[in-house]
Design a protein around this motif. Structure first.
Motif, mmCIF file in Angstrom:
data_model
loop_
_atom_site.group_PDB
_atom_site.id
_atom_site.type_symbol
_atom_site.label_atom_id
_atom_site.label_comp_id
_atom_site.label_asym_id
_atom_site.label_seq_id
_atom_site.Cartn_x
_atom_site.Cartn_y
_atom_site.Cartn_z
ATOM 1 N N VAL A 91 0.858 -1.183 0.000
ATOM 2 C CA VAL A 91 0.000 0.000 0.000
ATOM 3 C C VAL A 91 0.899 1.239 0.000
ATOM 4 O O VAL A 91 2.089 1.155 0.316
ATOM 5 C CB VAL A 91 -0.949 0.031 1.228
ATOM 6 N N GLU A 92 0.327 2.361 -0.357
ATOM 7 C CA GLU A 92 1.086 3.612 -0.366
ATOM 8 C C GLU A 92 1.698 3.844 1.011
ATOM 9 O O GLU A 92 1.046 3.662 2.032
ATOM 10 C CB GLU A 92 0.163 4.779 -0.744
ATOM 11 N N ASP A 93 2.976 4.207 1.024
ATOM 12 C CA ASP A 93 3.704 4.419 2.267
ATOM 13 C C ASP A 93 4.759 5.488 1.997
ATOM 14 O O ASP A 93 5.542 5.341 1.052
ATOM 15 C CB ASP A 93 4.370 3.107 2.694
ATOM 16 N N PRO A 94 4.805 6.538 2.791
ATOM 17 C CA PRO A 94 5.780 7.606 2.533
ATOM 18 C C PRO A 94 7.231 7.149 2.675
ATOM 19 O O PRO A 94 8.138 7.818 2.182
ATOM 20 C CB PRO A 94 5.437 8.675 3.574
ATOM 21 N N ASN A 95 7.462 6.019 3.308
ATOM 22 C CA ASN A 95 8.814 5.495 3.478
ATOM 23 C C ASN A 95 9.230 4.550 2.356
ATOM 24 O O ASN A 95 10.367 4.080 2.344
ATOM 25 C CB ASN A 95 8.941 4.776 4.818
ATOM 26 N N SER A 96 8.312 4.252 1.444
ATOM 27 C CA SER A 96 8.572 3.297 0.377
ATOM 28 C C SER A 96 8.659 3.976 -0.983
ATOM 29 O O SER A 96 7.955 4.949 -1.246
ATOM 30 C CB SER A 96 7.459 2.245 0.305
ATOM 31 N N VAL A 97 9.516 3.423 -1.822
ATOM 32 C CA VAL A 97 9.601 3.806 -3.227
ATOM 33 C C VAL A 97 9.333 2.539 -4.023
ATOM 34 O O VAL A 97 9.968 1.509 -3.793
ATOM 35 C CB VAL A 97 10.990 4.380 -3.574
ATOM 36 N N PHE A 98 8.397 2.628 -4.950
ATOM 37 C CA PHE A 98 8.055 1.500 -5.809
ATOM 38 C C PHE A 98 8.639 1.769 -7.186
ATOM 39 O O PHE A 98 8.563 2.884 -7.692
ATOM 40 C CB PHE A 98 6.535 1.321 -5.891
ATOM 41 N N MET A 99 9.234 0.734 -7.785
ATOM 42 C CA MET A 99 9.833 0.884 -9.103
ATOM 43 C C MET A 99 9.556 -0.368 -9.921
ATOM 44 O O MET A 99 9.337 -1.444 -9.365
ATOM 45 C CB MET A 99 11.341 1.135 -8.987
ATOM 46 N N GLN A 100 9.579 -0.191 -11.245
ATOM 47 C CA GLN A 100 9.368 -1.340 -12.123
ATOM 48 C C GLN A 100 10.091 -1.130 -13.442
ATOM 49 O O GLN A 100 10.356 -0.004 -13.843
ATOM 50 C CB GLN A 100 7.890 -1.597 -12.388
ATOM 51 N N SER A 101 10.384 -2.251 -14.090
ATOM 52 C CA SER A 101 11.000 -2.230 -15.408
ATOM 53 C C SER A 101 10.376 -3.326 -16.258
ATOM 54 O O SER A 101 10.213 -4.461 -15.793
ATOM 55 C CB SER A 101 12.504 -2.477 -15.291
ATOM 56 N N THR A 102 10.025 -2.969 -17.480
ATOM 57 C CA THR A 102 9.573 -3.969 -18.441
ATOM 58 C C THR A 102 10.816 -4.554 -19.084
ATOM 59 O O THR A 102 11.667 -3.815 -19.585
ATOM 60 C CB THR A 102 8.652 -3.327 -19.497
ATOM 61 N N LEU A 103 10.927 -5.856 -19.045
ATOM 62 C CA LEU A 103 12.111 -6.515 -19.577
ATOM 63 C C LEU A 103 12.083 -6.506 -21.095
ATOM 64 O O LEU A 103 11.030 -6.761 -21.700
ATOM 65 C CB LEU A 103 12.190 -7.946 -19.047
ATOM 66 N N PRO A 104 13.211 -6.195 -21.730
ATOM 67 C CA PRO A 104 13.251 -6.159 -23.196
ATOM 68 C C PRO A 104 12.907 -7.512 -23.806
ATOM 69 O O PRO A 104 13.218 -8.561 -23.238
ATOM 70 C CB PRO A 104 14.705 -5.795 -23.507
ATOM 71 N N ALA A 105 12.303 -7.476 -24.979
ATOM 72 C CA ALA A 105 11.873 -8.697 -25.664
ATOM 73 C C ALA A 105 13.048 -9.640 -25.914
ATOM 74 O O ALA A 105 12.895 -10.855 -25.829
ATOM 75 C CB ALA A 105 11.159 -8.361 -26.965
ATOM 76 N N PHE A 106 14.240 -9.108 -26.235
ATOM 77 C CA PHE A 106 15.360 -9.999 -26.536
ATOM 78 C C PHE A 106 15.764 -10.823 -25.333
ATOM 79 O O PHE A 106 16.262 -11.936 -25.465
ATOM 80 C CB PHE A 106 16.559 -9.237 -27.113
ATOM 81 N N LEU A 107 15.532 -10.312 -24.107
ATOM 82 C CA LEU A 107 15.800 -11.122 -22.916
ATOM 83 C C LEU A 107 14.788 -12.239 -22.793
ATOM 84 O O LEU A 107 15.127 -13.359 -22.403
ATOM 85 C CB LEU A 107 15.767 -10.263 -21.650
ATOM 86 N N ARG A 108 13.539 -11.931 -23.100
ATOM 87 C CA ARG A 108 12.485 -12.923 -22.946
ATOM 88 C C ARG A 108 12.596 -14.032 -23.973
ATOM 89 O O ARG A 108 12.118 -15.133 -23.740
ATOM 90 C CB ARG A 108 11.119 -12.246 -23.040
ATOM 91 N N SER A 109 13.268 -13.774 -25.105
ATOM 92 C CA SER A 109 13.377 -14.812 -26.125
ATOM 93 C C SER A 109 14.631 -15.652 -25.971
ATOM 94 O O SER A 109 14.806 -16.630 -26.677
ATOM 95 C CB SER A 109 13.361 -14.166 -27.523
ATOM 96 N N SER A 110 15.513 -15.270 -25.012
ATOM 97 C CA SER A 110 16.733 -16.062 -24.830
ATOM 98 C C SER A 110 16.407 -17.355 -24.093
ATOM 99 O O SER A 110 15.451 -17.444 -23.350
ATOM 100 C CB SER A 110 17.778 -15.254 -24.056
ATOM 101 N N THR A 111 17.235 -18.350 -24.328
ATOM 102 C CA THR A 111 17.045 -19.635 -23.652
ATOM 103 C C THR A 111 18.284 -19.947 -22.840
ATOM 104 O O THR A 111 19.386 -19.536 -23.177
ATOM 105 C CB THR A 111 16.787 -20.766 -24.668
ATOM 106 N N HIS A 112 18.095 -20.674 -21.781
ATOM 107 C CA HIS A 112 19.187 -21.056 -20.897
ATOM 108 C C HIS A 112 19.178 -22.566 -20.731
ATOM 109 O O HIS A 112 18.118 -23.171 -20.631
ATOM 110 C CB HIS A 112 19.053 -20.389 -19.525
ATOM 111 N N ALA A 113 20.353 -23.152 -20.657
ATOM 112 C CA ALA A 113 20.455 -24.599 -20.468
ATOM 113 C C ALA A 113 20.227 -24.953 -19.029
ATOM 114 O O ALA A 113 20.414 -24.230 -18.135
ATOM 115 C CB ALA A 113 21.813 -25.079 -20.898
#
Length: 113
Positions: A91-113
């Protein structure tokens, strides 16, 4: 997801974690030894965690941090994080900072073993 950065001697010098939720990954913790601040370790660790989250299907990374954590807020801003409204069960709180990032498409298309 939990990741540890190690120095040449194998000692842990930084760590970070992302909890994978249904609609987003929540960055829960980032820590770097203060003596190593400014060397780019936290940024590389953040990028690693984002890549791993994206490879598991996450499109967005969100976080909550304290308003006095200026170094952390600066790091996230440099990596393109913006300030949304509170998310999840937060919930909203004066002591908190909320942040977000949308991950780039090239990261989402990578595969990991």
């Amino acid at each position: 997801l939990f990741a540890v950065a190690r120095d040449e001697a194998g000692r842990a010098v930084a760590c970070g974690a992302i909890v994978l939720e249904n609609d987003y990954g929540e960055l829960k913790r980032m820590f770097t030894l203060p003596v190593l601040s400014g060397r780019g370790i936290a940024g590389r660790l953040l990028q690693y965690l984002e890549t791993e989250a994206a490879s598991r299907g996450e499109h967005v990374v969100m976080l909550e941090t304290g308003h006095l954590q200026s170094e952390a807020i600066g790091l996230y801003a440099r990596f393109g994080y913006e300030r949304p409204e509170p998310f999840g069960s937060y919930v909203e709180d004066p002591n908190s900072v909320f942040m977000q990032s949308t991950l780039p498409a090239f990261l989402r298309s990578s595969t990991h073993a």
